[in-house]
Structure formats: C-alpha cells, structure tokens
Design an enzyme around this catalytic site. Structure first.
Site, mmCIF file in Angstrom:
data_model
loop_
_atom_site.group_PDB
_atom_site.id
_atom_site.type_symbol
_atom_site.label_atom_id
_atom_site.label_comp_id
_atom_site.label_asym_id
_atom_site.label_seq_id
_atom_site.Cartn_x
_atom_site.Cartn_y
_atom_site.Cartn_z
ATOM 1 N N VAL A 143 0.574 -1.290 -0.324
ATOM 2 C CA VAL A 143 0.123 0.040 -0.432
ATOM 3 C C VAL A 143 0.587 1.107 -0.101
ATOM 4 C CG1 VAL A 143 -2.313 -1.291 1.028
ATOM 5 C CG2 VAL A 143 -0.223 -0.041 2.455
ATOM 6 N N CYS A 144 0.680 2.316 -0.984
ATOM 7 C CA CYS A 144 1.263 3.423 -0.628
ATOM 8 C C CYS A 144 -0.254 4.597 -1.165
ATOM 9 C CB CYS A 144 1.721 4.172 -2.002
ATOM 10 S SG CYS A 144 0.936 3.476 -3.693
ATOM 11 N N GLN A 145 -0.246 6.010 -1.162
ATOM 12 C CA GLN A 145 -0.932 6.975 -0.513
ATOM 13 C C GLN A 145 -1.558 7.077 -2.222
ATOM 14 O OE1 GLN A 145 -1.028 8.121 2.239
ATOM 15 N NE2 GLN A 145 -3.613 9.479 1.518
ATOM 16 N N LEU A 172 -3.908 4.409 -0.510
ATOM 17 C CA LEU A 172 -4.975 4.887 0.697
ATOM 18 C C LEU A 172 -5.999 5.948 0.371
ATOM 19 C CD1 LEU A 172 -1.974 4.238 3.215
ATOM 20 C CD2 LEU A 172 -3.869 2.490 1.923
#
Length: 235
Positions: A143-145, A172
């Site tokens: 996961v990342c932004q 995210l």
C-alpha cells in the site's frame, strides 16, 4: 535456432483487475558439428492483483495477506493500517553533496512547502529489507498513498522472485474511513495532505461557505440585503 522469447498476457486470477506477465523461452536446437544441443523450455510466471479497498480487506482477513506500507516515514506516521509493516520504497535524502543541497533547497521551497512532501531518494535496501521479513511465497498486500509507489514496489519484488503480490489500485487516498483499523493523527485518505495546500483548502471551504450564504441571503431576503448594502459608503 536457439531459444525464442515471447511475451504473452495470461489470466491467472479470478479477480477482475490482474496484471500478469508471462515470459516463455521455447524449446530450440543449436547445431554444433554433428551434435544437437537441445535447450529446455523455461516458463516464469508472475502476477500482481490490483484490488479496491474492500477486496484488500478480504485478502487480509480471509487469505492471510500481510500488509506492507511502502510510503515515506512522514506519511506513515500521519496514519497507517494497524499491524502493518513499514518498509519505505523511498527514504529521506540527507546527503550533503553540492548538487543534493541545491535540489533539496529547491524542493523544500516548493513541493515541500506547498505539499508537505519530504525530499527523498530510492531506498537501496528495500528488497533486502523485505527478504529479511518475508519469504518469496508470502502473500503481500502493498500500500501507498496514490498507488504509484506500491506498483513500483511490486515490480521490484516480482523481479526478486515474490509470487503473491496485491496492491490497492488507487492507493490509501481512496480508502473510506472505517474500512481498516488505523493508527495516527488523521484518516488514511488524508495522510498525503499537508503544507500550505491543506491550509489553502480550509480557507477555500470557509470562503465558499461565506459566499454561498451571502448569495442565499440576497436571493431570499433582497430588501434586507439592500438595506445592509446601503450602510456601506459608496466611492
């Protein structure tokens, strides 16, 4: 003729958004004198599942995926999924050579100031750090932004031999509050918001609310609005 290489798409998962790469080296023959040297066929398969937040939640709860957060330290500290592992794809660049100092100063005066982004460089120990925690057979949810760094991280792990990788397609920022148990001072979707842009956004919301209220007041109470306007001296 020696081996022939080709690239072909294949669907190896029931999920709708799957990026699959298949490299196939076909069987070939090479003539040396009166002998044939046969090369064996070699197939390497790797896949990355791109899922939404609800599908990601099921991967964790039902299929036992481990969550790996690849964002930088600042975004991770603002908010992250509870019990996830933090292995950043980029780390803060504290090098002090002349070129780096110039770039860091420019960054801090623009991107850093307006967006609250740290000045970073690729983490040279990213893959090794993952190998120290997980075997290539481990199911990993990256996961990342925004979804870009996790996709890049997935590519690196594919090359390192990891076989079961998933990513949240839009990052995210697309996760609704309450989807995951999170730790931090803000919601997951807001962890990428900082700097003057965030302050400007709040000012815009207040200003917009004032203007809308004034418009409605003038529309529904024109007589009172005219009396108020007359109180201000004309130039």
């Amino acid at each position: 003729m020696a081996g022939i290489a080709c690239c072909c798409p294949s669907t190896l998962s029931s999920r709708r958004n799957v990026a699959t790469t298949c490299w196939l080296v076909s069987q070939g023959r090479k003539l040396t004198g009166k002998q044939f040297i046969k090369t064996r066929s070699l197939a390497i398969k790797a896949e990355v599942d791109f899922v939404d937040s609800e599908e990601a939640k099921k991967l964790i709860a039902v299929e036992g995926y481990a969550v790996v957060d690849v964002r930088d330290r600042i975004q991770f500290e603002r908010s992250h999924i509870k019990d996830c592992y933090h292995v950043p794809l980029f780390i803060e660049n504290k090098d002090n050579d002349f070129g780096t100092i110039i770039y860091r100063t420019l960054h801090n005066n623009f991107s850093g100031l307006f967006y609250g982004l740290p000045f970073t460089k690729p983490n040279p120990e990213f893959v090794e750090s993952l190998k120290g925690k997980f075997s290539p057979e481990t199911k990993l949810l990256l996961v990342c932004q925004e979804g870009l760094r996790s996709a890049a991280a997935a590519n690196k792990l594919e090359q390192a031999g990891y076989e079961n990788i998933a990513c949240i397609a839009s990052g995210l920022q697309s996760v609704q509050p309450g989807t995951f148990d999170c730790v931090g001072s803000t919601e997951l979707q807001n962890a990428g918001k900082a700097g003057l842009v965030q302050i400007q956004g709040k000012i815009s919301v207040v200003l917009g609310t004032v203007l809308i209220s004034a418009f409605l007041f003038i529309t529904f109470f024109p007589d009172q609005a005219e009396k108020i306007i007359q109180l201000f001296p004309s130039t």
